[in-house]
Motif scaffolding. Structure first.
Motif, short mmCIF file in Angstrom:
data_model
loop_
_atom_site.label_atom_id
_atom_site.label_comp_id
_atom_site.label_asym_id
_atom_site.label_seq_id
_atom_site.Cartn_x
_atom_site.Cartn_y
_atom_site.Cartn_z
N VAL A 94 0.13 -3.70 -12.10
CA VAL A 94 0.19 -4.83 -13.05
C VAL A 94 0.30 -6.19 -12.37
O VAL A 94 0.74 -6.30 -11.22
CB VAL A 94 1.43 -4.71 -13.97
CG1 VAL A 94 1.28 -3.59 -14.97
CG2 VAL A 94 2.68 -4.54 -13.14
N THR A 95 -0.06 -7.20 -13.14
CA THR A 95 0.33 -8.58 -12.85
C THR A 95 1.27 -8.99 -13.99
O THR A 95 1.77 -8.13 -14.71
CB THR A 95 -0.89 -9.51 -12.79
OG1 THR A 95 -1.61 -9.38 -14.02
CG2 THR A 95 -1.80 -9.12 -11.63
N LYS B 149 -4.98 -4.77 -3.93
CA LYS B 149 -4.48 -6.14 -3.86
C LYS B 149 -3.42 -6.40 -4.94
O LYS B 149 -2.37 -6.99 -4.67
CB LYS B 149 -5.66 -7.09 -4.04
CG LYS B 149 -5.39 -8.52 -3.64
CD LYS B 149 -6.72 -9.24 -3.50
CE LYS B 149 -6.70 -10.62 -4.12
NZ LYS B 149 -8.05 -11.19 -4.21
N VAL B 150 -3.70 -5.94 -6.14
CA VAL B 150 -2.75 -6.14 -7.24
C VAL B 150 -1.45 -5.39 -6.94
O VAL B 150 -0.34 -5.93 -7.10
CB VAL B 150 -3.35 -5.66 -8.58
CG1 VAL B 150 -2.30 -5.71 -9.69
CG2 VAL B 150 -4.56 -6.50 -8.95
N TYR B 151 -1.60 -4.17 -6.46
CA TYR B 151 -0.42 -3.37 -6.16
C TYR B 151 0.41 -3.99 -5.03
O TYR B 151 1.63 -4.07 -5.11
CB TYR B 151 -0.84 -1.94 -5.82
CG TYR B 151 0.25 -1.14 -5.18
CD1 TYR B 151 1.52 -1.06 -5.77
CD2 TYR B 151 0.05 -0.47 -3.98
CE1 TYR B 151 2.54 -0.35 -5.18
CE2 TYR B 151 1.07 0.25 -3.39
CZ TYR B 151 2.30 0.30 -3.98
OH TYR B 151 3.32 0.99 -3.40
N GLU B 152 -0.29 -4.48 -3.99
CA GLU B 152 0.44 -5.09 -2.87
C GLU B 152 1.20 -6.34 -3.33
O GLU B 152 2.32 -6.60 -2.89
CB GLU B 152 -0.51 -5.43 -1.73
CG GLU B 152 -0.90 -4.20 -0.91
CD GLU B 152 -1.94 -4.48 0.16
OE1 GLU B 152 -2.28 -3.53 0.88
OE2 GLU B 152 -2.41 -5.64 0.27
N ALA B 153 0.57 -7.10 -4.21
CA ALA B 153 1.25 -8.30 -4.71
C ALA B 153 2.49 -7.93 -5.52
O ALA B 153 3.55 -8.56 -5.40
CB ALA B 153 0.29 -9.13 -5.55
N ALA B 154 2.37 -6.88 -6.32
CA ALA B 154 3.51 -6.42 -7.12
C ALA B 154 4.65 -5.96 -6.20
O ALA B 154 5.81 -6.30 -6.41
CB ALA B 154 3.08 -5.29 -8.06
N THR B 155 4.29 -5.21 -5.19
CA THR B 155 5.29 -4.73 -4.23
C THR B 155 6.01 -5.92 -3.58
O THR B 155 7.23 -5.91 -3.42
CB THR B 155 4.60 -3.90 -3.12
OG1 THR B 155 3.90 -2.84 -3.75
CG2 THR B 155 5.60 -3.34 -2.16
N GLY B 156 5.22 -6.92 -3.24
CA GLY B 156 5.80 -8.11 -2.61
C GLY B 156 6.82 -8.79 -3.51
O GLY B 156 7.89 -9.21 -3.05
N GLU B 157 6.51 -8.87 -4.80
CA GLU B 157 7.46 -9.52 -5.72
C GLU B 157 8.76 -8.73 -5.82
O GLU B 157 9.84 -9.30 -5.89
CB GLU B 157 6.83 -9.66 -7.11
CG GLU B 157 5.73 -10.70 -7.13
CD GLU B 157 5.61 -11.40 -8.48
OE1 GLU B 157 6.59 -11.41 -9.25
OE2 GLU B 157 4.51 -11.91 -8.75
#
Ligand SMILES: *[C@@H]1O[C@H](CO)[C@@H](O)[C@H](O)[C@H]1NC(C)=O
Ligand SMILES: *[C@@H]1O[C@H](CO)[C@@H](O)[C@H](O)[C@H]1NC(C)=O
Ligand SMILES: *[C@@H]1O[C@H](CO)[C@@H](O)[C@H](O)[C@H]1NC(C)=O
Ligand SMILES: *[C@@H]1O[C@H](CO)[C@@H](O)[C@H](O)[C@H]1NC(C)=O
Ligand SMILES: *[C@@H]1O[C@H](CO)[C@@H](O)[C@H](O)[C@H]1NC(C)=O
Ligand SMILES: *[C@@H]1O[C@H](CO)[C@@H](O)[C@H](O)[C@H]1NC(C)=O
Ligand SMILES: *[C@@H]1O[C@H](CO)[C@@H](O)[C@H](O)[C@H]1NC(C)=O
Ligand SMILES: *[C@@H]1O[C@H](CO)[C@@H](O)[C@H](O)[C@H]1NC(C)=O
Ligand SMILES: *[C@@H]1O[C@H](CO)[C@@H](O)[C@H](O)[C@H]1NC(C)=O
Ligand SMILES: *[C@@H]1O[C@H](CO)[C@@H](O)[C@H](O)[C@H]1NC(C)=O
Ligand SMILES: *[C@@H]1O[C@H](CO)[C@@H](O)[C@H](O)[C@H]1NC(C)=O
Ligand SMILES: *[C@@H]1O[C@H](CO)[C@@H](O)[C@H](O)[C@H]1NC(C)=O
Length: 826
Positions: free
Chosen positions: A149-150, A301-309
């Motif tokens: 998700v975003t 990319k979406v998953y990595e961004a979520a993990t980062g948050e």
């Protein structure tokens, strides 16, 4: 190296984590609470995210959060959810469902309605993967579904087996359904599918799951990964590729008529990506959320961004893993994780009023959240808390009142007092700022205390005329000004009293001293329902031996009666919830509410016969299963021993409940997680600092780890609690002595500056209870004066009666509330 030693070494290497490999996300299991009534949201979400993607099951009693691990089958994959709630299942709108192909290439041989497609929704528990920001499982049909998700959009990835159940090559059909989890869809939902792009758009009106009113949600879904074969809409169990638009009636026979759209693809060789975004404002907006937030359908990319948050959010809390097993770590970090699923950040998505303030939703409900979840976020995420409070105040500005519960843009039901007052006071006394207009915040809490809403089912307080004239809420009140469920007279009196205390603290710190005096006065109204000669016997007649309980009172001031044990955990007969036949206490007994005087434990203790009697009563409450840790009123009672000068017993009690009642397994929670309330209890208790919410007070117990570091995201300073003589078997759980920033410290509580200023608390532990934190000057603030303490706990330990019950309650205006710095002058 002797074989035995080698074995030990191996064992240690496998079971004890080294500090180097430490990464908090590895210790988060979103599946905790996914069965046995935990009702958690187990899927993919950002912190406070609006998009929450997960597989929804048809679990009969437990799919409030969408997914369950109780053998129930999948009926769809949807993008909006709440977490851990009771009430009806929340959201779960516009579910997707994939088929490898429809037998004989005939779309009408695919099952469209939710009930029918459950037959194709079996999955193996072992196929489920859940980590912060990602969720996936494999259906028995061989289709793998992964999702991430975003903020407002979900990305689903469906991977198909080479052939469908009929042995023919996959030609996947993916449908999107106009239902929600609770089947609450109202009239005239619409859906359209674009023949060329496959884009599905639409909207429907639904009902909130524990409140009044309704709401409209819009959606926009796009596909990537395979060429489109055809598309269409369906109604009930029949579809057509010739029709692309549908407006559908609410129902026949009360159950929403199944309806939606579908797209078929030429091949299932490559995974098909499905991007679904929602908006409370318009379809156009939903589409632009999808386009802006997930422009290129790049799942990784979406998953990595979520993990980062998530890493960012969990990073502030770091514990020593020395001697600690994975189970304990997972319990802790998963608890923290669950505090940041709800409330949800709908900023920019509020169609009800226009404003530049943030808008948060899913305060579900504040009766649960004020106790430890929001106070937890005050430590770990003060920026978010400031936005939540601005949102609460903005809701007051535009709706007229602070909410007590709010979901899906609607008013939820009030359970007791106007407990947003406690939330505002908690943040205010802890110095939370972040652009909050505290004058408006103060006006909002004063309105709760002064103005009765016509409909106090869902905001404010009822019975204010009686409250002011009599100083309590009478049972069978006469109230012609406002309307709500006329029960809970005892618990409402106790909660209103504490709400007034919270207002008084704000008033005092703002220099509104007349108001402060006024609300301090009414904050002692709880005493008006104390019946000193009330006994308590079990239903079989056996007396508990305790005297003095709260009881209901009529308008004419005579006493009513409710068995003090009714609505306890062991009572399976009385109605204790929000019904017209409900009791005078909400979801909890008079016994348990008997401790809910968070601001004046000293006076309460004196009424109960002094510290040792107070301790015996607390022990009885816990040991006889009168309280149940699965409901939020139990939380503070675990730590209230501190007020009797027995901080050691709070520590012992925390270990009594964790991990026995909170295990890091799907069935490990003792009840609904309630938007992360249970998670915050675990996190706070294991961290060793439990809040008395609404006050600048944290009660000190040894952390479950040798060391805990908590970095304040605003000041960047790191507060540190360190246990000396720590043992991971938890025999040394009694504080013998302490230092704060190197100076001997004997108070059994600290205030919020510990976190903002990054202080260091060093606790020296031992196997036995000590004198640390037991003297009157060591006790947390209380409005009334502590009496009956003489500097040792031996009287209490020996069970010697101190005979203080007869002494008059001496009350004085301590600096606690009026002095402005929140600290006791005791
Ligand atoms: C796994 O699934 C079965 C039914 O298929 C269910 O009864 C069971 O409780 C599940 N196990 C876990 C650990 O949740
Ligand atoms: C739904 O649509 C029908 C047909 O246009 C209309 O008669 C009806 O009033 C609508 N219902 C609602 C609740 O808007
Ligand atoms: C998707 O994103 C990942 C991570 O950002 C990147 O490594 C990869 O190249 C991207 N894939 C495509 C097809 O652009
Ligand atoms: C906590 O912070 C101190 C001081 O910076 C550091 O020495 C220690 O290693 C930290 N402990 C953990 C568990 O991160
Ligand atoms: C809430 O959403 C708004 C708008 O997207 C954003 O600016 C804000 O940072 C978010 N707040 C939190 C605490 O994530
Ligand atoms: C009555 O019930 C209480 C609580 O369950 C129990 O402790 C007590 O032993 C019972 N007394 C008798 C006489 O059965
Ligand atoms: C007070 O009110 C209660 C409830 O209406 C009634 O049962 C009781 O008799 C009244 N007592 C007196 C002294 O009027
Ligand atoms: C208390 O609960 C018992 C059943 O557990 C019920 O029979 C009784 O009516 C209740 N009494 C009161 C005063 O609420
Ligand atoms: C309390 O409940 C627990 C199980 O939750 C049980 O093991 C214990 O025996 C009960 N104690 C009493 C006194 O009923
Ligand atoms: C982990 O440690 C805790 C505390 O010592 C213990 O209660 C629990 O049983 C252990 N769990 C496992 C799986 O070893
Ligand atoms: C701790 O208490 C136990 C009895 O409860 C006693 O035997 C033991 O000597 C005490 N230990 C210390 C260090 O005081
Ligand atoms: C405190 O009271 C207990 C019990 O009455 C007594 O044994 C003890 O000596 C007293 N201690 C002090 C310091 O007065």
């Amino acid at each position: 190296m002797a074989p035995l030693i080698a074995l030990c070494w191996l064992f240690l290497a496998r079971h004890v984590l080294s500090q180097d490999e430490f990464n908090p996300l590895k210790h988060v299991d979103p599946l905790i609470g996914a069965s046995n009534g935990g009702n958690v949201f187990a899927g993919a979400s950002l912190p406070y995210g609006m998009a929450k993607a997960v597989a929804d099951t048809n679990s009969l009693y437990s799919n409030q959060g969408g997914f369950t691990l109780d053998g129930a089958k999948i009926t769809g994959f949807s993008t909006m959810h709440d977490s851990g709630t009771g009430g009806n299942p929340s959201l779960g709108n516009f579910a997707l469902f994939p088929y490898s192909n429809c037998p004989d290439g005939d779309i009408n041989q695919c099952a469209f309605p939710k009930k029918a497609r459950a037959e194709f929704g079996a999955f193996g528990n072992g196929s489920v993967t859940a980590k912060p920001g990602i969720f996936g499982l494999t259906l028995d049909s061989g289709i793998r579904a992964d999702m991430t998700v975003t903020q407002r959009a979900s990305l689903f990835r469906f991977s198909f087996p080479p052939v469908g159940p009929d042995g023919e090559p996959s030609q996947p059909l993916i449908l999107q359904d106009l239902t929600d989890l609770a089947d609450s869809r109202q009239d005239n939902a619409t859906v359209s599918v674009d023949a060329k792009t496959g884009r599905i758009t639409g909207n429907a009106r639904f009902l909130p799951s524990f409140g009044t009113g309704n709401f409209v949600l819009y959606f926009c879904t796009d596909f990537r990964g395979a060429d489109i074969l055809d598309s269409g809409i369906y109604v009930n169990s029949r579809g057509s590729t010739l029709v692309k638009d549908l407006t559908i009636s609410k129902s026949i026979n009360g159950y929403p008529l199944p309806g939606g759209a579908f797209v078929r693809f030429k091949s299932g060789d490559e995974p098909i990506l499905v991007r679904t975004a929602t908006s409370f404002i318009s379809v156009e907006r939903a589409c632009s959320h999808g386009e802006n937030e997930i422009p290129d359908f790049n799942f990784t990319k979406v998953y990595e961004a979520a993990t980062g948050e998530w890493e960012e959010k969990l990073r502030p809390i770091r514990v020593s893993t020395k001697g600690i097993n994975e189970s304990t770590l997972t319990n802790f970090y998963s608890g923290i994780y669950r505090t940041m699923i709800n409330p949800q950040n709908y900023t920019g998505e509020n169609p009800l009023w226009s404003s530049r303030e943030p808008y948060f939703d899913s305060f579900y409900c504040i009766w649960d959240l004020f106790r430890s979840q929001l106070p937890f976020l005050t430590i770990t995420d003060p920026v978010a808390v400031a936005e939540m409070i601005r949102s609460l105040i903005d809701t007051y500005r535009h709706v007229g009142w602070l909410p007590d519960c709010r979901m899906s843009l609607n008013k939820g039901y009030t359970q007791g007092g106007s407990n947003a007052d406690n939330v505002l006071a908690d943040a205010y006394v802890k110095g939370i700022n972040g652009g909050i207009n505290w004058e408006d915040g103060y006006a909002a809490v004063v309105k709760d205390a002064e103005v009765e809403p016509f409909d106090w089912c869902c905001e404010g307080r009822g019975g204010l005329d009686s409250w002011k004239a009599l100083g309590y809420i009478p049972v069978q009140d006469f109230d012609y000004k406002g309307f709500g469920t006329m029960t809970r007279s005892i618990s409402r009196t106790l909660e209103y009293s504490y709400n007034d205390f919270c207002i008084a603290q704000m008033a005092s710190k703002m220099g509104k001293l007349t108001d402060a005096e006024k609300y301090i006065e009414s904050s002692s109204n709880w005493q008006n329902l104390y019946k000193a000669d009330q006994t308590s016997a079990w239903w079989n007649g056996t007396d508990t031996g305790f005297v003095g309980f709260f009881e209901p009172r009529f308008l004419n001031k005579t006493w009513g009666y409710q068995n003090p044990l009714n609505c306890s955990y062991l009572d399976h007969e009385t109605a204790c919830s929000l019904t017209n036949t409900g009791s005078e206490t909400f979801e909890s007994s008079i016994w348990e509410y008997g401790f809910f005087v968070p601001h004046d434990q000293a006076t309460l203790m004196t009424l109960y016969g002094g510290p040792d009697a107070f301790v015996r009563r607390l022990d009885y409450l816990h040991d006889q299963n009168i309280t149940y840790i699965g409901n939020e009123p139990a939380f503070l009672t675990v730590f209230q021993y501190h007020y009797a000068g027995r901080p050691a017993l709070s520590a012992k009690r925390a270990h009594f409940y964790i991990p026995s009642f909170f295990r890091p397994t799907p069935d490990g929670l003792p009840g609904n997680d309630d938007s992360g309330a249970m998670g915050s209890f675990v996190a706070f208790a294991m961290m060793g600092l439990f809040p008395n919410p609404g006050q600048d007070v944290y009660l000190i117990t040894p952390p479950f780890f040798e060391e805990v570091n908590i970095t304040n995201p605003l000041t960047k300073k790191t507060a540190r609690v360190r246990n000396v003589n720590f043992d991971a078997g938890y025999e040394n759980v009694y504080i013998q002595s302490a230092t704060l920033d190197g100076v001997a410290y004997t108070r059994n509580w600290i205030d919020h500056s510990f976190f903002t200023e990054g202080k260091e608390l060093v606790l020296t532990l031992g196997r036995n209870e000590s004198l640390w934190g037991t003297r009157v000057q060591d006790l947390p603030p209380s409005l009334g004066r502590y009496v009956g303490f003489n500097g040792t706990f031996s009287a209490a330990a020996a069970g010697v009666r101190t005979g203080l019950g007869a002494r008059p309650v001496k009350r004085y205006k301590s600096e606690f509330a009026l002095g402005g710095d929140g600290r006791s002058g005791l």
